[in-house]
Design an enzyme around this catalytic site. Structure first.
Site, PDB file in Angstrom:
ATOM      1  NE  ARG A 103       1.738   2.478   5.138  1.00  0.00           N
ATOM      2  CZ  ARG A 103       2.069   3.693   5.578  1.00  0.00           C
ATOM      3  NH1 ARG A 103       3.947   3.662   5.670  1.00  0.00           N
ATOM      4  NH2 ARG A 103       2.037   5.066   5.413  1.00  0.00           N
ATOM      5  CB  THR A 107      -0.105  -4.786   9.497  1.00  0.00           C
ATOM      6  OG1 THR A 107      -0.572  -5.030   7.665  1.00  0.00           O
ATOM      7  CG2 THR A 107      -1.463  -5.345  10.147  1.00  0.00           C
ATOM      8  CG  ASP A 199      -0.421   9.426   0.514  1.00  0.00           C
ATOM      9  OD1 ASP A 199       0.222   9.652  -0.304  1.00  0.00           O
ATOM     10  OD2 ASP A 199      -0.791   9.327   0.921  1.00  0.00           O
ATOM     11  CG  ASP A 202      -3.498  11.323  -0.405  1.00  0.00           C
ATOM     12  OD1 ASP A 202      -3.824  10.960  -1.169  1.00  0.00           O
ATOM     13  OD2 ASP A 202      -3.367  10.708   1.080  1.00  0.00           O
TER      14      ASP A 202
END
Length: 208
Positions: A103, A107, A199, A202
């Site tokens: 990602r 944006t 996340d 992670d």
């Protein structure tokens, strides 16, 4: 919405541990794998079985067989690979592909960097894996790539889904059914699922 949310006490129990920020890497990986197995069970409820004959220690009898060769698991890198063991444990002969997307933090749109899928993808049932369905950008793009390769029968498995992500995939790919352990509240201003679990990549790989 073309989505199935698992409503089972074991799923809710394991999901609560998964969300906890104190849950360590080892336990987090194990829970992702376990929840992925449960999602796979649900996604394969409509699997086609073949008639076979088996011989028990007592006698011959009729049985059923699932042709694992007809299936392909496609994790979206990198977090999707954390779900793979949970599916391979119950269907070890399924074919494996990988789609690399990350990602763009400015944006929030997915950027492709790797794409490799099994041959004859058009003849297989394809199950896309990604723990988090957030904006839906990566999932939508991954499904579009698979359709460009000829895939026709596609399902999407995730642990946590946002309403926004579900809406995105439903709009672009209304034929793709989504299976998740939880539909959460919303996305925050930076595109993370609320309440979510942070996340997933992670936490699976211990990189933060």
């Amino acid at each position: 919405m073309n989505v199935i949310e698992l409503n089972h006490p074991l799923v809710k129990h394991k999901l609560s541990i998964l969300r906890n920020k104190k849950t360590g890497t080892k336990k987090f990986r194990e829970l992702v794998s376990e929840l992925s197995t449960m999602l796979c069970y649900e996604a394969l409820k409509d699997a086609t079985l073949e008639d076979i004959e088996v011989e028990t220690p007592i006698c011959k009898t009729k049985g059923k067989r699932l042709n694992e060769d007809n299936y392909a698991f496609i994790p979206i890198l990198r977090a999707g690979t954390g779900m793979l063991d949970g599916l391979i444990n119950i269907m070890p002969n399924a074919k494996i592909g990988h789609i690399g997307l990350y990602r763009n933090e400015e944006t929030l749109k997915p950027v492709k960097y790797y794409y490799k899928v099994p041959v004859n993808i058009d003849k297989r049932e394809v199950i896309v894996l990604d723990p988090m369905l957030a904006t839906g950008g990566s999932g939508t793009d991954a499904i579009s790539m698979l359709k460009s390769s000829g895939a026709k029968n596609i399902k999407f498995l995730c642990i946590i889904a946002s309403p926004e992500g579900i809406k995105k995939i439903n709009e672009v790919h209304p034929d793709v059914k989504i299976y998740c352990a939880s539909i959460d509240e919303c996305l925050n201003e930076v595109g993370y699922i609320v309440p979510g679990l942070g996340d997933a990549g992670d936490r699976i790989f211990g990189t933060k």
